[in-house]
Write a protein that holds these residues in place. Structure first.
Motif, PDB file in Angstrom:
ATOM      1  N   UNK A 185       0.432  -8.254 -48.478  1.00  0.00           N
ATOM      2  CA  UNK A 185       0.148  -7.994 -49.790  1.00  0.00           C
ATOM      3  C   UNK A 185       0.766  -8.515 -50.872  1.00  0.00           C
ATOM      4  N   UNK A 186       0.087  -8.742 -52.074  1.00  0.00           N
ATOM      5  CA  UNK A 186       0.656  -9.096 -53.331  1.00  0.00           C
ATOM      6  C   UNK A 186       1.733  -8.081 -53.548  1.00  0.00           C
ATOM      7  N   UNK A 187       2.829  -8.478 -54.218  1.00  0.00           N
ATOM      8  CA  UNK A 187       3.923  -7.454 -54.740  1.00  0.00           C
ATOM      9  C   UNK A 187       4.156  -7.491 -56.360  1.00  0.00           C
ATOM     10  N   UNK A 188       4.089  -6.471 -56.662  1.00  0.00           N
ATOM     11  CA  UNK A 188       4.426  -6.441 -58.439  1.00  0.00           C
ATOM     12  C   UNK A 188       5.846  -5.554 -58.485  1.00  0.00           C
ATOM     13  N   UNK A 189       6.227  -5.637 -59.625  1.00  0.00           N
ATOM     14  CA  UNK A 189       7.437  -4.784 -60.141  1.00  0.00           C
ATOM     15  C   UNK A 189       7.186  -4.408 -61.720  1.00  0.00           C
ATOM     16  N   UNK A 190       7.605  -3.194 -61.840  1.00  0.00           N
ATOM     17  CA  UNK A 190       7.527  -2.623 -63.111  1.00  0.00           C
ATOM     18  C   UNK A 190       9.051  -1.997 -63.199  1.00  0.00           C
ATOM     19  N   UNK A 191       9.817  -2.955 -63.961  1.00  0.00           N
ATOM     20  CA  UNK A 191      11.123  -2.511 -64.258  1.00  0.00           C
ATOM     21  C   UNK A 191      11.250  -1.374 -65.553  1.00  0.00           C
ATOM     22  N   UNK A 192      12.094  -0.161 -65.180  1.00  0.00           N
ATOM     23  CA  UNK A 192      12.250   0.833 -65.925  1.00  0.00           C
ATOM     24  C   UNK A 192      13.615   1.278 -66.151  1.00  0.00           C
ATOM     25  N   UNK A 193      13.930   2.207 -67.212  1.00  0.00           N
ATOM     26  CA  UNK A 193      15.105   2.862 -67.158  1.00  0.00           C
ATOM     27  C   UNK A 193      14.815   4.321 -66.797  1.00  0.00           C
ATOM     28  N   UNK A 194      13.834   4.600 -66.229  1.00  0.00           N
ATOM     29  CA  UNK A 194      13.390   6.052 -66.015  1.00  0.00           C
ATOM     30  C   UNK A 194      12.912   6.769 -67.166  1.00  0.00           C
ATOM     31  N   UNK A 195      13.126   8.351 -66.897  1.00  0.00           N
ATOM     32  CA  UNK A 195      12.353   8.975 -67.959  1.00  0.00           C
ATOM     33  C   UNK A 195      11.194   8.617 -68.325  1.00  0.00           C
ATOM     34  N   UNK A 196      10.429   8.647 -67.183  1.00  0.00           N
ATOM     35  CA  UNK A 196       9.090   7.902 -66.996  1.00  0.00           C
ATOM     36  C   UNK A 196       8.044   8.928 -67.957  1.00  0.00           C
ATOM     37  N   UNK A 197       7.199   8.280 -68.948  1.00  0.00           N
ATOM     38  CA  UNK A 197       5.954   8.825 -69.602  1.00  0.00           C
ATOM     39  C   UNK A 197       4.915   8.250 -69.220  1.00  0.00           C
ATOM     40  N   UNK A 198       3.775   8.509 -70.116  1.00  0.00           N
ATOM     41  CA  UNK A 198       2.600   8.026 -69.540  1.00  0.00           C
ATOM     42  C   UNK A 198       2.366   6.486 -70.176  1.00  0.00           C
ATOM     43  N   UNK A 199       3.371   5.867 -70.880  1.00  0.00           N
ATOM     44  CA  UNK A 199       3.259   4.604 -71.252  1.00  0.00           C
ATOM     45  C   UNK A 199       3.744   3.716 -69.760  1.00  0.00           C
ATOM     46  N   UNK A 200       4.891   4.129 -69.183  1.00  0.00           N
ATOM     47  CA  UNK A 200       5.388   3.779 -68.084  1.00  0.00           C
ATOM     48  C   UNK A 200       4.109   3.726 -66.797  1.00  0.00           C
ATOM     49  N   UNK A 201       3.648   4.890 -66.772  1.00  0.00           N
ATOM     50  CA  UNK A 201       2.696   5.280 -65.861  1.00  0.00           C
ATOM     51  C   UNK A 201       1.495   4.290 -65.849  1.00  0.00           C
ATOM     52  N   UNK A 202       1.183   3.982 -67.177  1.00  0.00           N
ATOM     53  CA  UNK A 202       0.000   3.021 -67.322  1.00  0.00           C
ATOM     54  C   UNK A 202       0.286   1.618 -66.801  1.00  0.00           C
ATOM     55  N   UNK A 203       1.633   1.312 -66.929  1.00  0.00           N
ATOM     56  CA  UNK A 203       2.087  -0.106 -66.375  1.00  0.00           C
ATOM     57  C   UNK A 203       1.912  -0.211 -65.006  1.00  0.00           C
ATOM     58  N   UNK A 204       2.329   0.925 -64.233  1.00  0.00           N
ATOM     59  CA  UNK A 204       2.495   1.179 -62.920  1.00  0.00           C
ATOM     60  C   UNK A 204       0.984   0.978 -62.422  1.00  0.00           C
ATOM     61  N   UNK A 205       0.205   1.528 -62.999  1.00  0.00           N
ATOM     62  CA  UNK A 205      -1.323   1.683 -62.562  1.00  0.00           C
ATOM     63  C   UNK A 205      -1.933   0.211 -62.715  1.00  0.00           C
ATOM     64  N   UNK A 206      -1.672  -0.409 -63.989  1.00  0.00           N
ATOM     65  CA  UNK A 206      -1.909  -1.910 -64.012  1.00  0.00           C
ATOM     66  C   UNK A 206      -1.419  -2.809 -63.030  1.00  0.00           C
ATOM     67  N   UNK A 207      -0.036  -2.546 -62.689  1.00  0.00           N
ATOM     68  CA  UNK A 207       0.604  -3.249 -61.845  1.00  0.00           C
ATOM     69  C   UNK A 207      -0.101  -3.426 -60.384  1.00  0.00           C
TER      70      UNK A 207
END
Ligand code: AMP
Length: 284
Positions: free
Chosen positions: A28-50
């Protein structure tokens, strides 16, 4: 390692490396999305794109103490690990890396990464500690995971350029991908800190984006930038913001703009509304 609804929650760097090694063995290719939590739809979009193209995605959730000054909101920053975990799997994430402070900063920790160039000015004028904290923690997160790619939001535009600079300068073998800002329907950039806004402040907050959009349009229409910025400052003042900065910069280097015709341009703003500090930016 523990799991919630089959999503692995990893607490140590050792366990993260083991998880990623397993994915690598499976090709597998591996991707990372660093966050500070309190996730909102902006973070979710990054995860989906990743996850695009079938990559395995680690989302880190770590409220990094070293990027907050003593008078800032580290203590009150919203924390909701269960809520975060519930958002990550539906967005397409495969694991959560949620280390404790002692895992990231064990006793005796004495290293910091200091980035120049794009880290100078703007946010650094108001939060001089900030990029040192961000660069150090992001470097450690990337080195702990060694993802093929990592996604960061343009919402934090200066931070994105600082991380690109650091990864290039240190030879960290991860491609840094910027993702456009995700906004509420009224234009307000999504942010975990929007939760601090009172209903009255929330009603005013979209002005920040409106002012950027108006200034961008004016500058594109040959209004001198200084004039457009003065008008923007006035509008924000009148709406009740305390403006830290509203500036036009070179979009690639963040250097002050010498020739608006020749450079890719970016407007960047930081302003306080009551106790909440909001940032936003827009391509011109
Ligand atoms: P944070 O948890 O606020 O540190 O943000 C984690 C990552 O999500 C950073 O790369 C942010 O730039 C990105 N991010 C936060 N808000 C947004 C947004 N509204 N649109 C796109 N990316 C965002």
């Amino acid at each position: 390692m523990s799991t919630a609804s089959s999503l692995p929650i990893v607490r140590t760097i050792g366990d993260l490396r083991q998880l990623v090694a397993g994915w690598r063995k499976e090709g597998h290719v591996v991707a990372m999305v660093p966050t500070m939590g309190a996730l909102h739809a902006g973070h979710a979009t990054l995860i989906t794109a990743a996850a695009e193209g079938g990559a395995r995605v680690v989302t880190s959730v770590f409220v990094n103490p070293t990027q907050f000054a003593a008078n800032e909101d580290f203590g009150t920053y919203p924390r909701d690990e269960a809520g975060d975990v519930a958002r990550i799997a539906p967005a397409g994430g495969h694991a959560v890396f949620a280390p404790g402070v002692a895992e990231m900063y064990p006793e005796g920790f004495a290293t910091a990464i200091s980035v120049g160039g794009p880290a100078e000015g703007l946010e650094s004028d108001y939060r001089p500690h900030f990029f040192r904290g961000v660069a150090t923690v992001v470097a450690k997160l990337l080195l702990s995971c060694l993802p093929d790619r990592a996604l960061f939001g343009e919402k934090d535009y200066q931070q994105l350029l600082v991380i690109r600079r650091m990864v290039t300068d240190l030879g960290i073998p991860t491609e840094i991908i910027g993702h456009p800002t995700i906004r509420e329907a009224d234009g307000l950039a999504m942010s975990s800190r929007n939760a601090y806004l009172s209903p009255a402040e929330r009603a005013v907050a979209p002005k920040l984006h409106q002012v950027l959009a108006e200034a961008a349009e004016a500058i594109r229409g040959q209004v001198p930038p200084a004039e457009a910025l003065i008008a923007g400052n006035r509008t924000l003042d009148a709406a009740g913001f305390k403006v830290d900065y509203l500036e036009l910069r070179n979009a690639r280097t963040l250097a002050p703009v010498a020739d608006t015709g020749a450079e890719p341009l970016r407007l960047l703003v930081a302003a306080r509304l009551g106790k909440t500090r909001l940032i936003d930016n827009l391509a011109v």
